[in-house]
Design an enzyme around this catalytic site. Structure first.
Site, PDB file in Angstrom:
ATOM      1  N   HIS A  28       0.800  -1.235   0.000  1.00  0.00           N
ATOM      2  CA  HIS A  28       0.000   0.000   0.000  1.00  0.00           C
ATOM      3  C   HIS A  28       0.837   1.292   0.000  1.00  0.00           C
ATOM      4  O   HIS A  28       0.717   2.166   0.847  1.00  0.00           O
ATOM      5  CB  HIS A  28      -1.112   0.011   1.050  1.00  0.00           C
ATOM      6  CG  HIS A  28      -0.711  -0.169   2.501  1.00  0.00           C
ATOM      7  ND1 HIS A  28       0.273   0.565   3.114  1.00  0.00           N
ATOM      8  CD2 HIS A  28      -1.220  -0.964   3.461  1.00  0.00           C
ATOM      9  CE1 HIS A  28       0.348   0.208   4.383  1.00  0.00           C
ATOM     10  NE2 HIS A  28      -0.536  -0.717   4.609  1.00  0.00           N
ATOM     11  N   HIS A  82      -5.200  -8.111  14.810  1.00  0.00           N
ATOM     12  CA  HIS A  82      -5.274  -6.933  13.936  1.00  0.00           C
ATOM     13  C   HIS A  82      -6.020  -7.348  12.673  1.00  0.00           C
ATOM     14  O   HIS A  82      -5.714  -8.390  12.092  1.00  0.00           O
ATOM     15  CB  HIS A  82      -3.837  -6.498  13.626  1.00  0.00           C
ATOM     16  CG  HIS A  82      -3.677  -5.367  12.670  1.00  0.00           C
ATOM     17  ND1 HIS A  82      -4.601  -4.360  12.528  1.00  0.00           N
ATOM     18  CD2 HIS A  82      -2.661  -5.068  11.797  1.00  0.00           C
ATOM     19  CE1 HIS A  82      -4.159  -3.497  11.609  1.00  0.00           C
ATOM     20  NE2 HIS A  82      -2.996  -3.910  11.153  1.00  0.00           N
ATOM     21  N   GLU A  84      -6.260  -5.927   9.651  1.00  0.00           N
ATOM     22  CA  GLU A  84      -5.803  -5.593   8.297  1.00  0.00           C
ATOM     23  C   GLU A  84      -5.609  -6.895   7.514  1.00  0.00           C
ATOM     24  O   GLU A  84      -5.183  -7.918   8.058  1.00  0.00           O
ATOM     25  CB  GLU A  84      -4.498  -4.768   8.348  1.00  0.00           C
ATOM     26  CG  GLU A  84      -4.195  -4.141   7.004  1.00  0.00           C
ATOM     27  CD  GLU A  84      -3.193  -2.979   7.070  1.00  0.00           C
ATOM     28  OE1 GLU A  84      -2.581  -2.750   8.127  1.00  0.00           O
ATOM     29  OE2 GLU A  84      -3.031  -2.301   6.019  1.00  0.00           O
ATOM     30  N   ASP A  86      -3.633  -8.287   5.480  1.00  0.00           N
ATOM     31  CA  ASP A  86      -2.431  -9.126   5.398  1.00  0.00           C
ATOM     32  C   ASP A  86      -2.410 -10.151   6.532  1.00  0.00           C
ATOM     33  O   ASP A  86      -1.645 -11.111   6.483  1.00  0.00           O
ATOM     34  CB  ASP A  86      -1.144  -8.282   5.386  1.00  0.00           C
ATOM     35  CG  ASP A  86      -1.084  -7.218   6.449  1.00  0.00           C
ATOM     36  OD1 ASP A  86      -2.144  -6.767   6.916  1.00  0.00           O
ATOM     37  OD2 ASP A  86       0.034  -6.811   6.815  1.00  0.00           O
ATOM     38  N   HIS A 148      -1.148   0.103  14.521  1.00  0.00           N
ATOM     39  CA  HIS A 148      -1.416   1.358  13.834  1.00  0.00           C
ATOM     40  C   HIS A 148      -2.875   1.483  13.394  1.00  0.00           C
ATOM     41  O   HIS A 148      -3.206   2.417  12.643  1.00  0.00           O
ATOM     42  CB  HIS A 148      -0.471   1.495  12.616  1.00  0.00           C
ATOM     43  CG  HIS A 148      -0.719   0.463  11.548  1.00  0.00           C
ATOM     44  ND1 HIS A 148      -1.041   0.823  10.273  1.00  0.00           N
ATOM     45  CD2 HIS A 148      -0.735  -0.886  11.560  1.00  0.00           C
ATOM     46  CE1 HIS A 148      -1.211  -0.265   9.532  1.00  0.00           C
ATOM     47  NE2 HIS A 148      -1.028  -1.300  10.311  1.00  0.00           N
ATOM     48  N   ASP A 167       2.013  -5.949  14.284  1.00  0.00           N
ATOM     49  CA  ASP A 167       2.859  -5.179  13.364  1.00  0.00           C
ATOM     50  C   ASP A 167       4.075  -4.553  14.069  1.00  0.00           C
ATOM     51  O   ASP A 167       5.114  -4.312  13.436  1.00  0.00           O
ATOM     52  CB  ASP A 167       2.047  -4.050  12.711  1.00  0.00           C
ATOM     53  CG  ASP A 167       1.208  -4.533  11.530  1.00  0.00           C
ATOM     54  OD1 ASP A 167       1.519  -5.592  10.952  1.00  0.00           O
ATOM     55  OD2 ASP A 167       0.241  -3.837  11.183  1.00  0.00           O
ATOM     56  N   TYR A 195      10.217   0.433   8.356  1.00  0.00           N
ATOM     57  CA  TYR A 195       8.869   0.073   8.800  1.00  0.00           C
ATOM     58  C   TYR A 195       8.333   1.133   9.771  1.00  0.00           C
ATOM     59  O   TYR A 195       7.199   1.590   9.659  1.00  0.00           O
ATOM     60  CB  TYR A 195       8.893  -1.310   9.463  1.00  0.00           C
ATOM     61  CG  TYR A 195       7.523  -1.905   9.594  1.00  0.00           C
ATOM     62  CD1 TYR A 195       6.982  -2.680   8.588  1.00  0.00           C
ATOM     63  CD2 TYR A 195       6.743  -1.663  10.726  1.00  0.00           C
ATOM     64  CE1 TYR A 195       5.713  -3.209   8.681  1.00  0.00           C
ATOM     65  CE2 TYR A 195       5.478  -2.178  10.835  1.00  0.00           C
ATOM     66  CZ  TYR A 195       4.965  -2.957   9.809  1.00  0.00           C
ATOM     67  OH  TYR A 195       3.684  -3.466   9.927  1.00  0.00           O
ATOM     68  N   HIS A 228       5.544  -9.452  10.832  1.00  0.00           N
ATOM     69  CA  HIS A 228       6.340  -9.317   9.606  1.00  0.00           C
ATOM     70  C   HIS A 228       7.820  -9.436   9.974  1.00  0.00           C
ATOM     71  O   HIS A 228       8.256  -8.837  10.963  1.00  0.00           O
ATOM     72  CB  HIS A 228       6.141  -7.950   8.947  1.00  0.00           C
ATOM     73  CG  HIS A 228       4.730  -7.665   8.523  1.00  0.00           C
ATOM     74  ND1 HIS A 228       4.120  -8.286   7.456  1.00  0.00           N
ATOM     75  CD2 HIS A 228       3.806  -6.806   9.024  1.00  0.00           C
ATOM     76  CE1 HIS A 228       2.882  -7.825   7.319  1.00  0.00           C
ATOM     77  NE2 HIS A 228       2.665  -6.928   8.265  1.00  0.00           N
TER      78      HIS A 228
HETATM   79 FE1  FEO Z   1      -1.277  -3.403   9.696  1.00  0.00          FE
HETATM   80 FE2  FEO Z   1       0.677  -5.963   8.808  1.00  0.00          FE
HETATM   81  O1  FEO Z   1      -0.912  -5.014   8.899  1.00  0.00           O
END
Ligand code: FEO
Length: 405
Positions: A28, A82, A84, A86, A148, A167, A195, A228
């Site tokens: 993104h 979370h 999101e 991913d 976030h 994250d 990051y 990640h």
């Molecule tokens: Fe905020 Fe890795 O997603």
């Protein structure tokens, strides 16, 4: 096919069962030139637990890695830290296949999952500071709102001293190695900084509050497992210290000069300003936006003291790549930077004032009037550019001196 994918053991009772996305190059708007991983973790407790899932496309990889350890049907609990995509893209399908008794979420997470998926899920909300009983083990859950997303949460497995940090403390880095000590430290630092600069920077005050809270809790954290990049198992405190420093956003003796150019004039001005800064004792990083990605500029700014933006005027506007950068940086809200704008134009100087407007909107302190030049800089114009660089250096030095007093 599924037999190809193996879990990686992290502790006696915890396995990494995530996916490696070797070839993603844009996350993104953030350039991920080293790819990324979507980490998920399997806890072999009495109530077998899966912490987070992966991006939808990687469902088979996740299920294969789980199946290399246990029958996936034994999963009793899913923690969704979370929402999101991913980390939840394949959550509905995992729920269908595994049929867990519960999916643990924060209150905001429950709302976000309902807003993402038209699915009935066995959601169970947990309060900030609440405990999730896994039978012989338990997870302490902490909301980290706006780090976030509003739903963000982390989980601490007390018995193993293992923080599932979501994250936070992560990085976009695809590798066949799963642990920090198997990778090069400069790369870890560089990607963790990138990051932070591109995901967490706008929430730096909240980062400081959460770090204070983590410190007060007095956990003896042996491992930090983000969603990640690698798991931190060798002195995980160092990434916590990096975060504490980045969250302060203290200015340094470094200026980032980001610019684009049509016929080389703004480029020449950027180099003359850079020389002036250097003569004033300030290190510079020149970034031509024709080749430098916005997310790399943001990363360079994380440990800088000044931002100077160069733009030509094109069709009564700042240059498109410069506009792209300014919109991106306005969202990231870097603080404590001196700032300025400069550039060339033909018959109407519009680009530089537009950049200045955004820099002011970002509440950055502007250094005087940046140089502008009609068409092509002459020796006198370049001398003005050099002097402007010197002036930025002088003001930055004064600011650093005041901060040190
Ligand atoms: Fe905020 Fe890795 O997603």
């Amino acid at each position: 096919m599924k037999e190809c994918f193996k879990a990686v053991q992290m502790t006696d009772r915890v396995y990494w069962v995530g996916a490696i996305d070797w070839n993603i190059r844009d996350f993104h708007g953030y350039s991920t030139h080293r790819g990324t991983t979507y980490n998920a973790f399997l806890i072999l407790a009495d109530r077998v637990t899966l912490v987070d899932t992966v991006k939808r496309h990687f469902l088979d990889e996740l299920m294969g890695r789980i199946a290399s350890v246990i029958d996936p049907g034994r999963i009793d609990t899913i923690i969704s830290n979370h929402s999101e995509m991913d980390h939840t893209g394949c959550l509905p399908e995992v729920i269908r296949r595994v049929n867990p008794s519960r999916v643990i979420v924060s209150a905001m997470g429950a709302k976000a999952l309902r807003d993402h998926f038209d699915e009935t899920m066995p959601l169970e909300t947990v309060a900030d500071g609440g405990r999730v009983d896994l039978g012989n083990l338990s997870l302490l859950m902490f909301e980290t709102r706006m780090l976030h997303w509003p739903d963000s949460m982390v989980a601490y497995l007390e018995e193993e001293g293992l923080l599932f940090s979501q994250d936070a403390f992560g990085m976009h880095l695809a590798s066949s190695q799963r642990f920090d000590d198997e990778l090069d430290e400069p790369i870890l630092y560089q990607e963790a900084a990138k990051y932070y600069a591109n995901i967490l920077l706008p929430y730096s005050q909240l980062v400081q509050k959460q770090l204070d809270r983590l410190g007060r809790l007095g956990f003896s954290t042996r491992l930090i497992a983000p969603d990640h990049g690698p798991v931190w198992r060798t002195n995980p405190g160092r990434v916590v210290q990096w975060y504490a420093r980045w969250a302060e956003q203290k200015p340094t003796r470094k200026a980032v000069i980001a610019f684009d150019t049509m016929w080389g004039s703004t480029d020449l001005m950027a180099r003359a300003i850079s020389d002036g800064l250097h003569a004033g004792g300030i290190a510079t990083k020149l970034m031509h936006l024709g080749g430098c990605h916005r997310s790399d500029v943001a990363t360079e700014l994380l440990e800088a003291g000044a931002l100077l933006v160069g733009t030509p005027t094109l069709n009564v506007n700042m240059f498109p790549t410069v506009a792209d950068l300014m919109v991106y940086l306005r969202g990231l809200k870097p603080k404590h930077l001196l700032a300025g704008a400069f550039g060339s134009y033909g018959w109407a100087c519009r680009g530089v004032p537009q950049v200045l407007d955004i820099l002011k909107e970002m509440n950055l302190e502007i250094v005087g009037e940046g140089p502008t030049v009609v068409y092509v800089p002459k020796p006198g114009d370049l001398a003005r550019c050099f002097d402007y660089g010197l002036e930025v250096a002088r003001q930055l030095e004064a600011r650093l001196t005041r901060a040190a007093e």
